[in-house]
Design an enzyme around this catalytic site. Structure first.
Site, short mmCIF file in Angstrom:
data_model
loop_
_atom_site.label_atom_id
_atom_site.label_comp_id
_atom_site.label_asym_id
_atom_site.label_seq_id
_atom_site.Cartn_x
_atom_site.Cartn_y
_atom_site.Cartn_z
CD GLU A 109 -3.07 0.86 0.27
OE1 GLU A 109 -2.50 1.46 -0.67
OE2 GLU A 109 -4.24 1.12 0.58
CG ASP A 110 -0.96 4.64 -1.65
OD1 ASP A 110 -1.66 4.05 -0.79
OD2 ASP A 110 -1.46 5.30 -2.58
CG ASP A 113 -6.50 8.35 5.88
OD1 ASP A 113 -6.02 8.95 6.84
OD2 ASP A 113 -7.48 8.77 5.26
CE LYS A 141 -2.44 11.08 5.96
NZ LYS A 141 -3.57 11.67 5.22
P1 5GP Z 1 -7.77 4.13 3.96
O1 5GP Z 1 -8.59 3.09 3.27
O2 5GP Z 1 -6.67 3.58 4.83
O3 5GP Z 1 -8.61 5.13 4.69
O4 5GP Z 1 -7.13 5.01 2.84
C1 5GP Z 1 -6.20 4.57 2.00
C2 5GP Z 1 -6.23 5.34 0.68
O5 5GP Z 1 -6.69 6.71 0.84
C3 5GP Z 1 -4.84 5.42 0.15
O6 5GP Z 1 -4.51 4.30 -0.63
C4 5GP Z 1 -4.88 6.73 -0.65
O7 5GP Z 1 -5.36 6.47 -1.94
C5 5GP Z 1 -5.89 7.59 0.08
N1 5GP Z 1 -5.23 8.56 1.01
C6 5GP Z 1 -5.26 8.55 2.35
N2 5GP Z 1 -4.53 9.55 2.87
C7 5GP Z 1 -4.01 10.23 1.81
C8 5GP Z 1 -3.14 11.39 1.70
O8 5GP Z 1 -2.68 12.02 2.66
N3 5GP Z 1 -2.82 11.77 0.42
C9 5GP Z 1 -3.28 11.13 -0.69
N4 5GP Z 1 -2.89 11.61 -1.87
N5 5GP Z 1 -4.10 10.03 -0.61
C10 5GP Z 1 -4.45 9.59 0.63
#
Ligand code: 5GP
Length: 184
Positions: A109-110, A113, A141
């Protein structure tokens, strides 16, 4: 005015100004360290790296080249069901064309969040009886966590602020930046 404007310590994308959080050198050093750790654990296991599109393709590409051994790579595109963010599930839009049974999977994963994407995707992978699943994210995060997800390898833990670069975008731009930039 152009959408993209970059100096050594900041970049502007459309209306937003971002400042450097990790330089290209810091990013590459950390990727090398992670590659060495993954190599130590998976060298003789022919792991399958699974890159979650779109953002993780840059990290996955560097990471697999920092892996010293036989490995394969596959890509998935995931999307959220329309609905509430907190209770919604995650859907596979473009799936893997590989048999995962008995394979050692490294999910790349990049950024983690809320943890929602990984939480649902790992659940989906478990149903296909792989030999093992490990997760690696370049950024995390911790203060944004809402879903339980165990991440085995983390590049950097960061504050709960929007970032771009190294695969991550703002309105489609910024993915090609070699460092990580944080919203000012
Ligand atoms: P999660 O499912 O963990 O809430 O979010 C993951 C996805 O949300 C990441 O793969 C990314 O695409 C997007 N995302 C979350 N935080 C950021 C951020 O600070 N910057 C960007 N560009 N994308 C984010």
């Amino acid at each position: 005015m152009e959408a993209y404007n970059k100096t050594p310590d900041h970049v502007q994308l459309y209306d937003l100004m971002f400042v450097t959080l990790f330089s290209e050198k810091q990013v590459q050093e950390r990727v090398r360290e992670l590659g060495a750790e993954i190599t130590a654990q998976y060298k003789d296991k022919r792991p399958l790296f699974i890159s979650i599109l779109s953002g993780a393709f840059v990290f996955a590409s560097d990471l697999m080249r920092a892996f010293d051994g036989d490995c394969e790579v596959g890509f998935v595109k995931l999307s959220s069901y329309a609905g509430t963010r907190s209770s919604g599930s995650v859907q596979t839009v473009m799936g893997l064309e590989k048999d995962l049974h008995g394979r050692h999977l490294i999910v790349v994963e990049d950024i983690v969040d809320t943890g929602r994407t990984l939480h649902f995707f790992i659940d989906h992978l478990r149903q296909q009886n792989p030999a093992s699943i490990c997760t690696i994210t370049f950024l995390r995060k911790p203060d944004a966590a809402e879903f339980p997800v165990a991440v085995d390898y983390v590049g950097f833990d960061i504050e709960n602020r929007f970032v771009v670069g190294y695969g991550l975008d703002y309105e489609g731009l910024g993915r090609n930046l070699p460092g990580i930039y944080q919203l000012r």
